[in-house]
Design a protein around this motif. Structure first.
Motif, PDB file in Angstrom:
ATOM      1  N   TYR A  77       0.878  -1.197  -0.065  1.00  0.00           N
ATOM      2  CA  TYR A  77      -0.158  -0.054   0.143  1.00  0.00           C
ATOM      3  C   TYR A  77       0.900   1.354   0.057  1.00  0.00           C
ATOM      4  CZ  TYR A  77      -3.281   3.627   1.547  1.00  0.00           C
ATOM      5  OH  TYR A  77      -4.004   4.835   1.719  1.00  0.00           O
ATOM      6  N   LEU A  78       1.818   1.194   0.878  1.00  0.00           N
ATOM      7  CA  LEU A  78       2.945   2.278   0.983  1.00  0.00           C
ATOM      8  C   LEU A  78       3.526   2.566  -0.521  1.00  0.00           C
ATOM      9  CD1 LEU A  78       4.369   4.495   2.583  1.00  0.00           C
ATOM     10  CD2 LEU A  78       5.939   2.889   3.137  1.00  0.00           C
ATOM     11  N   CYS A  79       4.124   1.509  -1.245  1.00  0.00           N
ATOM     12  CA  CYS A  79       4.572   1.738  -2.449  1.00  0.00           C
ATOM     13  C   CYS A  79       3.573   2.106  -3.422  1.00  0.00           C
ATOM     14  CB  CYS A  79       5.369   0.504  -2.726  1.00  0.00           C
ATOM     15  SG  CYS A  79       6.852   0.033  -1.567  1.00  0.00           S
ATOM     16  N   ARG A  80       2.492   1.653  -3.395  1.00  0.00           N
ATOM     17  CA  ARG A  80       1.421   2.086  -4.486  1.00  0.00           C
ATOM     18  C   ARG A  80       1.142   3.555  -4.228  1.00  0.00           C
ATOM     19  NH1 ARG A  80      -2.142  -1.323  -3.547  1.00  0.00           N
ATOM     20  NH2 ARG A  80      -3.528  -0.083  -2.263  1.00  0.00           N
ATOM     21  N   ILE A  81       0.727   4.116  -2.935  1.00  0.00           N
ATOM     22  CA  ILE A  81       0.312   5.544  -2.879  1.00  0.00           C
ATOM     23  C   ILE A  81       1.576   6.446  -2.949  1.00  0.00           C
ATOM     24  CG2 ILE A  81      -1.646   4.966  -1.413  1.00  0.00           C
ATOM     25  CD1 ILE A  81       0.172   6.163   0.989  1.00  0.00           C
ATOM     26  N   PHE A  82       2.729   6.001  -2.680  1.00  0.00           N
ATOM     27  CA  PHE A  82       3.884   6.726  -3.026  1.00  0.00           C
ATOM     28  C   PHE A  82       4.140   6.956  -4.620  1.00  0.00           C
ATOM     29  CE2 PHE A  82       8.217   8.159  -3.392  1.00  0.00           C
ATOM     30  CZ  PHE A  82       8.559   9.075  -2.215  1.00  0.00           C
ATOM     31  N   ARG A  83       4.053   5.871  -5.299  1.00  0.00           N
ATOM     32  CA  ARG A  83       4.096   6.010  -6.613  1.00  0.00           C
ATOM     33  C   ARG A  83       3.071   7.003  -7.396  1.00  0.00           C
ATOM     34  NH1 ARG A  83       7.060   3.341 -10.722  1.00  0.00           N
ATOM     35  NH2 ARG A  83       7.837   1.785  -9.334  1.00  0.00           N
ATOM     36  N   GLN A  84       1.875   6.531  -6.996  1.00  0.00           N
ATOM     37  CA  GLN A  84       0.785   7.613  -7.325  1.00  0.00           C
ATOM     38  C   GLN A  84       1.054   8.994  -7.352  1.00  0.00           C
ATOM     39  OE1 GLN A  84      -2.603   5.906  -5.359  1.00  0.00           O
ATOM     40  NE2 GLN A  84      -2.956   4.130  -6.913  1.00  0.00           N
ATOM     41  N   ALA A  85       1.379   9.312  -6.120  1.00  0.00           N
ATOM     42  CA  ALA A  85       1.827  10.772  -5.670  1.00  0.00           C
ATOM     43  C   ALA A  85       2.979  11.202  -6.278  1.00  0.00           C
ATOM     44  CB  ALA A  85       1.680  10.859  -4.074  1.00  0.00           C
ATOM     45  N   LYS A  86       4.350  10.425  -6.357  1.00  0.00           N
ATOM     46  CA  LYS A  86       5.516  11.115  -6.654  1.00  0.00           C
ATOM     47  C   LYS A  86       5.758  10.768  -7.998  1.00  0.00           C
ATOM     48  CE  LYS A  86       6.654  13.521  -3.385  1.00  0.00           C
ATOM     49  NZ  LYS A  86       6.970  14.797  -3.463  1.00  0.00           N
ATOM     50  N   GLY A  87       5.074   9.838  -8.647  1.00  0.00           N
ATOM     51  CA  GLY A  87       5.430   9.073 -10.265  1.00  0.00           C
ATOM     52  C   GLY A  87       6.756   8.385 -10.003  1.00  0.00           C
ATOM     53  N   CYS A  88       7.361   7.952  -9.071  1.00  0.00           N
ATOM     54  CA  CYS A  88       8.582   7.153  -8.992  1.00  0.00           C
ATOM     55  C   CYS A  88       8.258   6.049  -7.764  1.00  0.00           C
ATOM     56  CB  CYS A  88       9.700   7.895  -8.916  1.00  0.00           C
ATOM     57  SG  CYS A  88      10.145   8.763  -7.244  1.00  0.00           S
ATOM     58  N   SER A  89       9.054   5.155  -7.643  1.00  0.00           N
ATOM     59  CA  SER A  89       9.199   4.254  -6.540  1.00  0.00           C
ATOM     60  C   SER A  89       9.913   4.886  -5.683  1.00  0.00           C
ATOM     61  CB  SER A  89       9.603   2.929  -6.820  1.00  0.00           C
ATOM     62  OG  SER A  89      11.300   3.210  -7.051  1.00  0.00           O
ATOM     63  N   LEU A  90       9.231   4.313  -4.111  1.00  0.00           N
ATOM     64  CA  LEU A  90       9.740   4.684  -2.877  1.00  0.00           C
ATOM     65  C   LEU A  90      11.336   4.585  -2.928  1.00  0.00           C
ATOM     66  CD1 LEU A  90       8.036   4.712   0.177  1.00  0.00           C
ATOM     67  CD2 LEU A  90      10.305   3.970   0.219  1.00  0.00           C
ATOM     68  N   THR A  91      11.989   3.370  -3.324  1.00  0.00           N
ATOM     69  CA  THR A  91      13.380   3.158  -3.270  1.00  0.00           C
ATOM     70  C   THR A  91      14.008   4.088  -4.380  1.00  0.00           C
ATOM     71  OG1 THR A  91      12.898   0.862  -2.873  1.00  0.00           O
ATOM     72  CG2 THR A  91      14.910   1.579  -3.774  1.00  0.00           C
ATOM     73  N   ASP A  92      13.523   4.587  -5.596  1.00  0.00           N
ATOM     74  CA  ASP A  92      14.271   5.468  -6.150  1.00  0.00           C
ATOM     75  C   ASP A  92      14.245   6.870  -5.667  1.00  0.00           C
ATOM     76  OD1 ASP A  92      14.365   3.588  -8.404  1.00  0.00           O
ATOM     77  OD2 ASP A  92      12.744   4.183  -9.383  1.00  0.00           O
ATOM     78  N   TYR A  93      13.222   7.088  -4.970  1.00  0.00           N
ATOM     79  CA  TYR A  93      12.873   8.469  -4.387  1.00  0.00           C
ATOM     80  C   TYR A  93      14.044   8.678  -3.442  1.00  0.00           C
ATOM     81  CZ  TYR A  93      11.197  12.688  -1.899  1.00  0.00           C
ATOM     82  OH  TYR A  93      10.861  13.971  -1.193  1.00  0.00           O
ATOM     83  N   ILE A  94      14.197   7.442  -2.562  1.00  0.00           N
ATOM     84  CA  ILE A  94      15.385   7.490  -1.463  1.00  0.00           C
ATOM     85  C   ILE A  94      16.641   7.617  -2.161  1.00  0.00           C
ATOM     86  CG2 ILE A  94      16.595   6.215   0.318  1.00  0.00           C
ATOM     87  CD1 ILE A  94      13.597   5.029   1.063  1.00  0.00           C
ATOM     88  N   ASN A  95      16.918   6.981  -3.207  1.00  0.00           N
ATOM     89  CA  ASN A  95      18.068   6.757  -3.971  1.00  0.00           C
ATOM     90  C   ASN A  95      18.459   8.148  -4.509  1.00  0.00           C
ATOM     91  OD1 ASN A  95      18.982   4.163  -3.206  1.00  0.00           O
ATOM     92  ND2 ASN A  95      17.894   3.599  -4.855  1.00  0.00           N
ATOM     93  N   GLN A  96      17.373   8.765  -5.236  1.00  0.00           N
ATOM     94  CA  GLN A  96      17.716  10.039  -5.894  1.00  0.00           C
ATOM     95  C   GLN A  96      18.025  11.159  -4.653  1.00  0.00           C
ATOM     96  OE1 GLN A  96      14.108  10.637  -7.787  1.00  0.00           O
ATOM     97  NE2 GLN A  96      14.233   9.264  -9.282  1.00  0.00           N
TER      98      GLN A  96
END
Length: 144
Positions: A77-96
């Motif tokens: 659920y967390l990964c799904r809502i994060f991708r919907q809101a940010k347009g990238c995966s949570l892991t990609d966001y952390i790495n960026q």
């Protein structure tokens, strides 16, 4: 007295169509209210997750599982809502975020490249990559 009672009684009688339409309107309003509450809660949770990421991105153990556990959400659920809101995966966001911070640190020529990965939470230095090697990036920044 009987006329008043009869008038009230008449006004309380509903046709099946009117009753059905009224119930449908009530259920629609309830569903809309529930959706608004869910959206509000999702937005609030997401804001808290993003704040947590920004506060602890340098922890190499930070992951979607750790964040989901912290906020009592399922990882999916967390990964799904994060991708919907940010347009990238949570892991990609952390790495960026980690790479952006590493680039800031590398602008200082006195910083030892070998220490930067650890400072930004990248445990395996083989994965420490900013488009060029960290040393090349640092050299490029001297010329800027």
């Amino acid at each position: 007295p009987d006329g008043g009672y009869q008038a009230v009684s008449e006004s309380l009688r509903f046709s099946p169509e009117a009753l059905n339409g009224g119930c449908e309107a009530v259920f629609t309003r309830i569903a809309e209210h529930i959706q608004q509450k869910k959206a509000s809660r999702k937005g609030s949770s997401l804001d808290q997750v993003i704040a947590a990421i920004e506060d602890s991105y340098c922890d190499s153990n930070l992951s979607s599982q750790v964040l989901a556990d912290r906020f009592n959400l399922s990882t999916a659920y967390l990964c799904r809502i994060f991708r919907q809101a940010k347009g990238c995966s949570l892991t990609d966001y952390i790495n960026q975020l980690r790479i952006a911070r590493a680039q800031e640190i590398l602008r200082d020529p006195s910083v030892k490249v070998k220490d930067v990965a650890e400072q930004v939470g990248i445990e395996n230095k083989q994965y420490f990559f900013t488009g060029v090697t960290p040393k090349q990036y640092q050299i490029q920044q001297k010329g800027v």
